[in-house]
Design an enzyme around this catalytic site. Sequence first.
Site, PDB file in Angstrom:
ATOM      1  N   ASP A  55       0.842  -1.207   0.000  1.00 20.89           N
ATOM      2  CA  ASP A  55       0.000   0.000   0.000  1.00 20.89           C
ATOM      3  C   ASP A  55       0.879   1.259   0.000  1.00 20.89           C
ATOM      4  O   ASP A  55       0.377   2.386  -0.106  1.00 20.89           O
ATOM      5  CB  ASP A  55      -1.009   0.002   1.148  1.00 20.89           C
ATOM      6  N   SER A  56       2.205   1.074   0.033  1.00 18.75           N
ATOM      7  CA  SER A  56       3.121   2.190  -0.240  1.00 18.75           C
ATOM      8  C   SER A  56       2.813   2.757  -1.623  1.00 18.75           C
ATOM      9  O   SER A  56       3.202   3.896  -1.929  1.00 18.75           O
ATOM     10  CB  SER A  56       4.578   1.720  -0.174  1.00 18.75           C
ATOM     11  N   ASP A  94      -1.053  -6.150  -0.339  1.00 22.35           N
ATOM     12  CA  ASP A  94      -1.412  -5.548   0.953  1.00 22.35           C
ATOM     13  C   ASP A  94      -2.917  -5.385   1.076  1.00 22.35           C
ATOM     14  O   ASP A  94      -3.584  -4.927   0.130  1.00 22.35           O
ATOM     15  CB  ASP A  94      -0.781  -4.151   1.051  1.00 22.35           C
ATOM     16  N   LYS A 124      -0.964  -9.480   2.784  1.00 20.10           N
ATOM     17  CA  LYS A 124      -0.218  -9.009   3.966  1.00 20.10           C
ATOM     18  C   LYS A 124      -1.116  -8.076   4.754  1.00 20.10           C
ATOM     19  O   LYS A 124      -1.876  -7.298   4.146  1.00 20.10           O
ATOM     20  CB  LYS A 124       1.061  -8.283   3.536  1.00 20.10           C
ATOM     21  N   GLU A 126      -1.201  -5.624   8.557  1.00 24.84           N
ATOM     22  CA  GLU A 126      -0.390  -5.040   9.623  1.00 24.84           C
ATOM     23  C   GLU A 126      -0.996  -5.344  10.994  1.00 24.84           C
ATOM     24  O   GLU A 126      -2.229  -5.326  11.139  1.00 24.84           O
ATOM     25  CB  GLU A 126      -0.311  -3.512   9.441  1.00 24.84           C
ATOM     26  N   GLU A 193       9.449  -4.104  10.410  1.00 16.51           N
ATOM     27  CA  GLU A 193       9.822  -2.789   9.862  1.00 16.51           C
ATOM     28  C   GLU A 193      10.333  -1.848  10.952  1.00 16.51           C
ATOM     29  O   GLU A 193       9.685  -1.683  12.010  1.00 16.51           O
ATOM     30  CB  GLU A 193       8.607  -2.149   9.157  1.00 16.51           C
TER      31      GLU A 193
HETATM   32  O1  KIV Z   1       3.597  -1.101   1.539  1.00 15.55           O
HETATM   33  C1  KIV Z   1       4.762  -1.515   1.475  1.00 15.55           C
HETATM   34  O2  KIV Z   1       5.495  -1.347   0.489  1.00 15.55           O
HETATM   35  C2  KIV Z   1       5.264  -2.267   2.624  1.00 15.55           C
HETATM   36  C3  KIV Z   1       6.730  -2.542   2.681  1.00 15.55           C
HETATM   37  C4  KIV Z   1       7.483  -1.296   2.889  1.00 15.55           C
HETATM   38  C5  KIV Z   1       7.043  -3.587   3.652  1.00 15.55           C
HETATM   39  O3  KIV Z   1       4.519  -2.615   3.470  1.00 15.55           O
END
Ligand code: KIV
Length: 290
Positions: A55-56, A94, A124, A126, A193
């Site tokens: 989600d970056s 994510d 993924k 969090e 992280e």
């Molecule tokens: O969203 C993302 O790219 C991440 C990584 C930085 C681990 O969660």
Amino acid sequence: MAVQEGSPRPRAGKLTIPAVRERKGGERLAMVATYDTPFARLAEAAGIDLILVGDSLGMVVLGYESTVPVTMDEILHHCRAVVRGAPGTLVVADLPFLSYQLDDRQAIENAGRLLKEGRADAVKLEGGRGMASRIRAVVGAGIPVMGHIGLTPQSAGMLGGFKVQGRDVESAHALIDDALWVAEAGVFAIVVEAVPDEVAAIITERVPVPTIGIGAGPFCDGQVLVGHDLLGFESGPSPRFVRRYADLGATIRDAFAQFASDVQTGVFPGPDESFHLKPEVARQLAAEPR
Ligand code: KIV
């Protein structure tokens, strides 16, 4: 076949979830976050083990201030693009903010969408101890889950910003506890992280699944970076945990500047970049009254 340093590694096909688990304590896992077909294609050609549609995305390519505004539809759209570019690489997508926090049903439904509609191999999410039962529910529905502890950007506000986590004994214990809970809940790997090396090392030693560090030192079972960061897209300073392997930002800016100058001065397009009529057709057209 000898593989030279920095050259693409031959791939033995897409990693499976059990194969990722088996890398615990063995050959380190290399994961990058990418968001589109060309980057995914290059990551696969380079032998990257896992691609994260993180989600970056929101901050790196959509111009948001944080990851919070990212939606399911945005992740799905980019996930499909990544899978088209890297059909032979394990893709983790994510779950964006508020797509899994409400209840188990919401989490299973959205995680399922990432597999069914996004064609991801795993999701993924969090969170530590507080997310353990949610993870158990999603894994129980047959969906592979990667955990993410330490600095969790979706809740960075609660953590006081983008800060290193686990710096004192109490918070280090809380992080280790988080890792044990999410591992017990059934994740196949854990992103750790922004955590001091020593704490990441203890976590890596204590959990039975691979840890994938970002800003967590050299003792994890793998490393992840945002592709754009390691390629040097940003002109400003990178976070200290980023190593720049290229300076593509400057290369791209210079190429755009050269193009603009060539257009403005009439250098582009030249004869090699133009289409031409057959001479007799050109002659006939030129002879017509204007
Ligand atoms: O969203 C993302 O790219 C991440 C990584 C930085 C681990 O969660």
